[in-house]
Design a protein around this motif. Structure first.
Motif, PDB file in Angstrom:
ATOM      1  N   LEU A  74      31.140 -41.973 -13.656  1.00 30.94           N
ATOM      2  CA  LEU A  74      30.211 -42.176 -14.764  1.00 30.94           C
ATOM      3  C   LEU A  74      28.770 -41.975 -14.326  1.00 30.94           C
ATOM      4  CD1 LEU A  74      31.874 -45.223 -16.536  1.00 30.94           C
ATOM      5  CD2 LEU A  74      31.733 -42.890 -17.377  1.00 30.94           C
ATOM      6  N   ALA A  78      26.228 -39.219 -16.197  1.00 31.00           N
ATOM      7  CA  ALA A  78      25.269 -39.915 -17.067  1.00 31.00           C
ATOM      8  C   ALA A  78      24.313 -38.968 -17.761  1.00 31.00           C
ATOM      9  CB  ALA A  78      24.491 -40.945 -16.259  1.00 31.00           C
ATOM     10  N   ALA A  89      32.909 -38.079 -20.964  1.00 32.45           N
ATOM     11  CA  ALA A  89      32.352 -39.227 -20.245  1.00 32.45           C
ATOM     12  C   ALA A  89      32.425 -40.487 -21.096  1.00 32.45           C
ATOM     13  CB  ALA A  89      30.910 -38.932 -19.841  1.00 32.45           C
ATOM     14  N   GLY A  90      32.178 -40.345 -22.399  1.00 34.58           N
ATOM     15  CA  GLY A  90      32.263 -41.497 -23.290  1.00 34.58           C
ATOM     16  C   GLY A  90      33.669 -42.062 -23.369  1.00 34.58           C
ATOM     17  N   ALA A  93      34.225 -44.002 -20.215  1.00 33.60           N
ATOM     18  CA  ALA A  93      33.508 -45.272 -20.273  1.00 33.60           C
ATOM     19  C   ALA A  93      34.237 -46.273 -21.165  1.00 33.60           C
ATOM     20  CB  ALA A  93      32.084 -45.050 -20.773  1.00 33.60           C
ATOM     21  N   ARG A 292      21.634 -43.294 -22.838  1.00 31.34           N
ATOM     22  CA  ARG A 292      23.007 -42.850 -22.580  1.00 31.34           C
ATOM     23  C   ARG A 292      23.501 -43.368 -21.237  1.00 31.34           C
ATOM     24  NH1 ARG A 292      21.093 -37.912 -24.449  1.00 31.34           N
ATOM     25  NH2 ARG A 292      21.108 -37.043 -22.344  1.00 31.34           N
ATOM     26  N   LEU A 296      26.708 -45.827 -20.950  1.00 31.71           N
ATOM     27  CA  LEU A 296      27.887 -45.422 -20.200  1.00 31.71           C
ATOM     28  C   LEU A 296      28.238 -46.428 -19.117  1.00 31.71           C
ATOM     29  CD1 LEU A 296      27.357 -41.566 -19.836  1.00 31.71           C
ATOM     30  CD2 LEU A 296      29.163 -42.720 -21.122  1.00 31.71           C
ATOM     31  N   ARG A 297      27.238 -47.167 -18.652  1.00 38.85           N
ATOM     32  CA  ARG A 297      27.502 -48.211 -17.653  1.00 38.85           C
ATOM     33  C   ARG A 297      27.961 -49.514 -18.288  1.00 38.85           C
ATOM     34  NH1 ARG A 297      25.112 -47.482 -12.644  1.00 38.85           N
ATOM     35  NH2 ARG A 297      26.316 -49.333 -12.121  1.00 38.85           N
TER      36      ARG A 297
END
Length: 337
Positions: A74, A78, A89-90, A93, A292, A296-297
Motif C-alpha cells: 500500500l 499510495a 490498491a483500494g 486496503a 489518498r 489507504l493506510r
C-alpha cells in the motif's frame, strides 16, 4: 461482508503491484522485502505475469505476515493515479481493513504535536525501536509517548500526562485540563482552527473527559530540513503536520483539516495586495494525493473549508453536528458528565 482469506490477499497484492510497477520494479520490490521465490527455477522473472509472480512468492505466508507485507504494498501504491491502479490498491486496503477489524495498522509509538515555535529537531537514539530524542527547540513542541491501548487516547489520559509533565498533580483536574487546552490553543494558526478546538472543548465540558482528545498540529511526516535547503526544488515532504487528530478505540484515527486559500492557490503577491491569488492545480493535487495516502493506510480524513468556519456563518452548529455524527459513526457518544 465476505471473509478475508490468504488467497484473496495474495491475489489483491499481485493485482495492486501489477498496476503500480514495471516488471523489474516488481522483482526488486519483492526481493527488497525478503520474498524469496518459491521455486527459483521457474520464478526468477516477472515479465510474463507480474501478478502471478507476486502471488507465487506469497504462497505459504500466514495471514499476519501477509498483512504486514500488504502495508509495504500500500505504501508503494499510495501515489497511484491510474483508475485501474487506484481501484486495485483500494480493494487491497479494504481487505486489510476487514482483516484487522478496521483502523490503522502498526503500533503507536508517540505523538509529536502542538508546536508553538521553531520546528523541533530530533535524532534517533534507537533506530531499530524508533526511539527519538529532541535535541533542539524541544521546548516548543509536545511529545506524548505513553503506551496506548486499544481504547484510543482520551482527555483523561492526556490530563494525567499533562499534570505529571507540568508538576500539577495536586491541582484539580479541571484546572489541569484548562491549562492543557490553553497550551494546545497556542499552536493553532488561524481563527478557523481555533473555532474547531473551541467547539470540541465546549463539547468535552458537556460530555466529560472520556471522549477522545482532540490533538492539534500532529506530525505525521517529518523532514528535519527547512524548505530553504531545497531551493527551487520542492521538498520531499511538503505536508508534514495534520491540523487535528482524534484517536478512537480500535485503532481508528481521524484526521481533521481546515483548508485556507493556501491549499489550492498561489501565495499572495506582496506587491499586489488587492489581487486575488490564482488557483494552483498542482497544490490541490498534492493535497488530495496526501488524502489518498492516508485513507489507504486506514485513516479517516475530513476537510473543512475555511469559509465554512467564518464568524457568524453558523460554524458552531456545523461543528457540533459534525462531532455528533462522528461519535455516532464510531459508537462513542457518552452521556453528559
Amino acid at each position: 461482508m465476505q471473509m478475508v482469506t490468504v488467497r484473496k490477499l495474495r491475489e489483491a497484492m499481485g493485482e495492486a503491484l501489477r498496476h503500480a510497477m514495471s516488471s523489474p520494479e516488481v522483482e526488486q520490490f519483492c526481493t527488497g522485502i525478503g520474498l524469496a521465490p518459491s521455486n527459483p527455477e521457474q520464478d526468477d522473472i516477472a515479465i510474463h505475469s507480474k501478478r502471478k509472480y507476486v502471488v507465487r512468492r506469497l504462497i505459504g505466508k500466514e495471514l499476519p505476515e501477509l498483512l504486514r507485507i500488504a502495508e509495504h504494498v500500500l505504501n508503494e501504491c499510495a501515489g497511484e493515479e491510474a483508475a485501474d491502479g487506484g481501484k486495485a490498491a483500494g480493494e487491497l486496503a479494504s481487505l486489510v481493513a476487514q482483516a484487522r477489524g478496521g483502523g490503522v495498522a502498526g503500533d503507536f509509538k508517540q505523538l509529536i504535536f502542538a508546536a508553538d515555535g521553531p520546528k523541533p529537531k530530533f535524532v534517533f537514539t534507537d533506530a531499530i525501536n524508533n526511539e527519538i530524542k529532541a535535541i533542539d527547540n524541544a521546548e516548543y513542541s509536545l511529545i506524548y509517548d505513553r503506551p496506548l491501548g486499544d481504547g484510543g487516547l482520551t482527555w483523561r489520559q492526556m490530563n494525567r500526562w499533562w499534570a505529571e509533565r507540568e508538576q500539577l498533580t495536586d491541582a484539580p483536574d479541571l484546572d489541569v485540563w484548562n491549562h492543557l487546552v490553553q497550551r494546545l490553543s497556542r499552536s493553532l494558526d488561524n481563527n478557523a482552527e481555533r473555532r474547531i478546538l473551541d467547539a470540541y472543548v465546549k463539547r468535552s465540558r458537556r460530555l466529560g473527559p472520556d471522549i477522545p482528545a482532540l490533538v492539534p498540529q500532529v506530525y505525521l511526516h517529518y523532514d528535519p530540513y527547512p524548505q530553504s535547503r531545497y531551493g527551487t526544488v520542492p521538498a520531499p515532504l511538503t505536508h508534514q503536520r495534520m491540523d487535528f487528530l482524534l484517536l478512537f478505540p480500535g485503532r481508528v484515527r481521524v484526521v481533521i483539516e481546515c483548508d485556507g486559500v493556501q491549499h489550492y492557490a498561489d501565495d499572495p503577491d506582496p506587491a499586489k495586495p488587492r489581487e486575488r491569488p490564482r488557483a494552483n492545480p498542482g497544490r490541490y493535487a498534492k493535497m488530495v494525493a496526501e488524502d489518498r495516502f492516508l485513507q489507504l493506510r486506514g485513516y479517516e480524513v475530513y476537510r473543512f473549508g475555511g469559509y465554512e468556519l467564518m464568524e457568524g456563518g453558523g460554524a458552531e452548529r456545523l461543528l457540533e453536528e459534525f462531532f455528533d455524527a462522528l461519535a455516532a459513526r464510531h459508537d462513542r457518544l457518552p452521556s453528559p458528565a
